[in-house]
Design a protein around this motif. Structure first.
Motif, PDB file in Angstrom:
ATOM      1  N   ASP A  99       0.832  -1.202   0.000  1.00 19.72           N
ATOM      2  CA  ASP A  99       0.000   0.000   0.000  1.00 19.72           C
ATOM      3  C   ASP A  99       0.870   1.256   0.000  1.00 19.72           C
ATOM      4  OD1 ASP A  99      -2.420  -1.417   0.056  1.00 19.72           O
ATOM      5  OD2 ASP A  99      -2.388  -1.557   2.244  1.00 19.72           O
ATOM      6  N   LEU A 100       1.925   1.239   0.805  1.00 15.39           N
ATOM      7  CA  LEU A 100       2.805   2.402   0.874  1.00 15.39           C
ATOM      8  C   LEU A 100       3.648   2.533  -0.391  1.00 15.39           C
ATOM      9  CD1 LEU A 100       4.167   2.619   4.535  1.00 15.39           C
ATOM     10  CD2 LEU A 100       2.206   3.735   3.504  1.00 15.39           C
ATOM     11  N   ALA A 101       4.123   1.393  -0.916  1.00 18.56           N
ATOM     12  CA  ALA A 101       4.962   1.426  -2.113  1.00 18.56           C
ATOM     13  C   ALA A 101       4.221   2.075  -3.285  1.00 18.56           C
ATOM     14  CB  ALA A 101       5.403   0.017  -2.476  1.00 18.56           C
ATOM     15  N   LYS A 102       2.914   1.844  -3.358  1.00 16.84           N
ATOM     16  CA  LYS A 102       2.110   2.420  -4.445  1.00 16.84           C
ATOM     17  C   LYS A 102       1.996   3.932  -4.333  1.00 16.84           C
ATOM     18  CE  LYS A 102      -0.717  -1.757  -4.963  1.00 16.84           C
ATOM     19  NZ  LYS A 102      -2.059  -2.360  -4.731  1.00 16.84           N
ATOM     20  N   GLN A 103       2.270   4.473  -3.152  1.00 10.62           N
ATOM     21  CA  GLN A 103       2.157   5.909  -2.937  1.00 10.62           C
ATOM     22  C   GLN A 103       3.457   6.659  -3.227  1.00 10.62           C
ATOM     23  OE1 GLN A 103       0.689   6.487   1.076  1.00 10.62           O
ATOM     24  NE2 GLN A 103      -1.046   5.101   0.765  1.00 10.62           N
ATOM     25  N   ASP A 104       4.519   5.924  -3.556  1.00 12.45           N
ATOM     26  CA  ASP A 104       5.808   6.554  -3.841  1.00 12.45           C
ATOM     27  C   ASP A 104       5.693   7.381  -5.124  1.00 12.45           C
ATOM     28  OD1 ASP A 104       8.472   7.226  -4.427  1.00 12.45           O
ATOM     29  OD2 ASP A 104       9.226   5.342  -3.605  1.00 12.45           O
ATOM     30  N   PRO A 105       5.943   8.699  -5.060  1.00 13.26           N
ATOM     31  CA  PRO A 105       5.814   9.530  -6.253  1.00 13.26           C
ATOM     32  C   PRO A 105       6.918   9.299  -7.286  1.00 13.26           C
ATOM     33  CG  PRO A 105       6.668  10.821  -4.440  1.00 13.26           C
ATOM     34  CD  PRO A 105       6.294   9.478  -3.870  1.00 13.26           C
ATOM     35  N   ASN A 106       8.015   8.687  -6.848  1.00 15.87           N
ATOM     36  CA  ASN A 106       9.134   8.415  -7.761  1.00 15.87           C
ATOM     37  C   ASN A 106       9.616   6.976  -7.591  1.00 15.87           C
ATOM     38  OD1 ASN A 106       9.538  11.251  -8.745  1.00 15.87           O
ATOM     39  ND2 ASN A 106       9.939  11.583  -6.563  1.00 15.87           N
ATOM     40  N   THR A 118       5.967 -12.971  -1.820  1.00 13.00           N
ATOM     41  CA  THR A 118       5.094 -11.802  -1.977  1.00 13.00           C
ATOM     42  C   THR A 118       4.075 -11.632  -0.846  1.00 13.00           C
ATOM     43  OG1 THR A 118       3.608 -13.140  -3.342  1.00 13.00           O
ATOM     44  CG2 THR A 118       5.268 -11.820  -4.494  1.00 13.00           C
ATOM     45  N   ALA A 119       3.701 -12.723  -0.187  1.00 12.96           N
ATOM     46  CA  ALA A 119       2.637 -12.648   0.821  1.00 12.96           C
ATOM     47  C   ALA A 119       2.919 -11.636   1.934  1.00 12.96           C
ATOM     48  CB  ALA A 119       2.369 -14.025   1.417  1.00 12.96           C
ATOM     49  N   PRO A 120       4.127 -11.614   2.531  1.00 11.04           N
ATOM     50  CA  PRO A 120       4.366 -10.653   3.622  1.00 11.04           C
ATOM     51  C   PRO A 120       4.216  -9.204   3.178  1.00 11.04           C
ATOM     52  CG  PRO A 120       6.016 -12.386   3.657  1.00 11.04           C
ATOM     53  CD  PRO A 120       5.268 -12.541   2.368  1.00 11.04           C
ATOM     54  N   MET A 121       4.592  -8.918   1.936  1.00 11.99           N
ATOM     55  CA  MET A 121       4.525  -7.530   1.470  1.00 11.99           C
ATOM     56  C   MET A 121       3.084  -7.062   1.262  1.00 11.99           C
ATOM     57  SD  MET A 121       7.791  -7.170  -1.107  1.00 11.99           S
ATOM     58  CE  MET A 121       7.388  -8.531  -2.203  1.00 11.99           C
ATOM     59  N   GLY A 122       2.174  -8.005   1.060  1.00 12.25           N
ATOM     60  CA  GLY A 122       0.784  -7.646   0.837  1.00 12.25           C
ATOM     61  C   GLY A 122      -0.103  -7.795   2.051  1.00 12.25           C
ATOM     62  N   THR A 123       0.491  -8.172   3.182  1.00 12.04           N
ATOM     63  CA  THR A 123      -0.287  -8.386   4.410  1.00 12.04           C
ATOM     64  C   THR A 123      -0.379  -7.100   5.221  1.00 12.04           C
ATOM     65  OG1 THR A 123       0.491 -10.683   4.526  1.00 12.04           O
ATOM     66  CG2 THR A 123      -0.472  -9.735   6.525  1.00 12.04           C
ATOM     67  N   PRO A 124      -1.582  -6.625   5.505  1.00 13.95           N
ATOM     68  CA  PRO A 124      -1.731  -5.405   6.313  1.00 13.95           C
ATOM     69  C   PRO A 124      -1.250  -5.618   7.744  1.00 13.95           C
ATOM     70  CG  PRO A 124      -3.746  -5.883   5.094  1.00 13.95           C
ATOM     71  CD  PRO A 124      -2.881  -7.106   5.002  1.00 13.95           C
ATOM     72  N   LEU A 125      -0.631  -4.609   8.310  1.00 15.63           N
ATOM     73  CA  LEU A 125      -0.222  -4.665   9.707  1.00 15.63           C
ATOM     74  C   LEU A 125      -1.439  -4.436  10.603  1.00 15.63           C
ATOM     75  CD1 LEU A 125       2.516  -4.266   8.243  1.00 15.63           C
ATOM     76  CD2 LEU A 125       3.262  -2.897  10.182  1.00 15.63           C
ATOM     77  N   GLN A 126      -1.383  -5.000  11.793  1.00 12.81           N
ATOM     78  CA  GLN A 126      -2.451  -4.823  12.773  1.00 12.81           C
ATOM     79  C   GLN A 126      -1.809  -4.546  14.129  1.00 12.81           C
ATOM     80  OE1 GLN A 126      -5.620  -4.658  11.981  1.00 12.81           O
ATOM     81  NE2 GLN A 126      -5.376  -5.315   9.844  1.00 12.81           N
ATOM     82  N   TYR A 127      -1.947  -3.303  14.598  1.00 14.89           N
ATOM     83  CA  TYR A 127      -1.362  -2.956  15.898  1.00 14.89           C
ATOM     84  C   TYR A 127      -2.092  -1.767  16.494  1.00 14.89           C
ATOM     85  CZ  TYR A 127       1.161   0.631  13.153  1.00 14.89           C
ATOM     86  OH  TYR A 127       1.499   1.679  12.326  1.00 14.89           O
ATOM     87  N   ASP A 128      -1.816  -1.517  17.761  1.00  7.25           N
ATOM     88  CA  ASP A 128      -2.434  -0.421  18.500  1.00  7.25           C
ATOM     89  C   ASP A 128      -1.644   0.861  18.233  1.00  7.25           C
ATOM     90  OD1 ASP A 128      -3.418   1.412  20.318  1.00  7.25           O
ATOM     91  OD2 ASP A 128      -3.535  -0.027  21.973  1.00  7.25           O
TER      92      ASP A 128
END
Length: 279
Positions: A148-155, A206-216
């Motif tokens: 999700d974050l990688a897709k937001q990289d402008p460059n 690839t699975a770890p890179m696509g897994t959302p984090l879950q934390y407080d």
């Protein structure tokens, strides 16, 4: 009866003895305060890399008396785990085990993908974390993944046309690693360093890179966090790093004029930063 002279002499000796005791105690305390504070560092590598990338940093920190654990994630480097073991949960479990193998708190360091891993890990065992250090690391908010974050990289430097995936999309690697790895990860490295990284390349799960984090988020906010920018980075742009740092509320930062893997190309600078955090 004692003469005045004898009394004065005895009192003088008492004062002298007390003075020597106080001076000795002060000297011991002052020495202890100046003594190096040996720490435990747990180092977590990123995607398409392995624990070997920390070798020089590890060696330099150990020369200073610190304890260093370079974690080898499942499916990376010399680890022969099945691909199914390469999950975000298993990565976190392995890092947590390394942290729990030592007494006291640790300085937890993560690079790139390792940034996401240390984020999830630290929020599970906050009482064991002295400092959390990102070196060009991803810092996903809860509910978001590295992808999700990688897709937001402008460059973005890592683009689809550079990559090769099998039909089941279980792994990803580079179409031309001899060119892509040096360009993206180690532009400022030596020929030998680049060859070593290419030689040790393995397809990335690839699975770890696509897994959302879950934390407080409150737990994360309470951690003592630092970020090391790599201004010449082509894997995660400097702009993207700045965006993540701002969103994560990280206010303590360092900068290295380096590509994505400064612990390989400029280990002395990385060690200097890490040693500053032990004071």
């Amino acid at each position: 009866m004692k003469s005045i002279k004898e009394t004065l002499k005895q009192n003088f000796l008492k004062v002298l003895v007390l003075s020597l005791v106080f001076t000795s105690a002060f000297a011991r305390n002052n020495f202890n305060n100046d003594a190096p504070k040996h720490k435990t560092f747990v180092l977590v590598h990123g995607a398409w890399q392995a624990a070997f990338v920390w070798d020089e940093v590890k060696a330099q920190l150990e020369k200073q008396g610190h304890h260093v654990i370079a974690v080898e994630l499942q499916g990376h480097g010399k680890d022969q785990s099945a691909l199914a073991d390469a999950t975000l949960d298993n990565y976190v479990a392995k890092v947590t085990a390394a942290i729990n193998s030592v007494d006291g708190k640790v300085i937890l360091v993560g690079h790139s993908l390792g940034g996401a891993i240390i984020t999830q890990t630290a929020t599970k065992v906050p009482g064991k974390i002295e400092k959390l250090v990102y070196i060009a690391g991803f810092v996903p908010p809860t509910g978001k993944s590295l992808n999700d974050l990688a897709k937001q990289d402008p460059n973005p430097g890592i683009t689809p046309e550079l990559l090769v995936l099998p039909p089941d999309y279980s792994t990803v690697t580079f179409a031309n690693p001899e060119v892509n790895i040096p360009e993206l990860f180690l532009k400022d490295g030596s020929k030998q360093q680049k060859e070593l990284m290419v030689k040790n390349l393995k397809p990335e799960p690839t699975a770890p890179m696509g897994t959302p984090l879950q934390y407080d988020p409150k737990v994360f906010a309470g951690l003592d966090k630092y970020y090391v920018y790599t201004t010449q980075d082509r894997a995660i742009s400097y702009t993207a790093q700045q965006q993540m740092v701002k969103a994560a509320g990280i206010t303590k930062t360092f900068t290295i004029e380096a590509s994505h893997s400064p612990f390989v190309s400029k280990p002395a600078e990385v060690v200097t930063i890490l040693l500053n955090l032990t004071k």
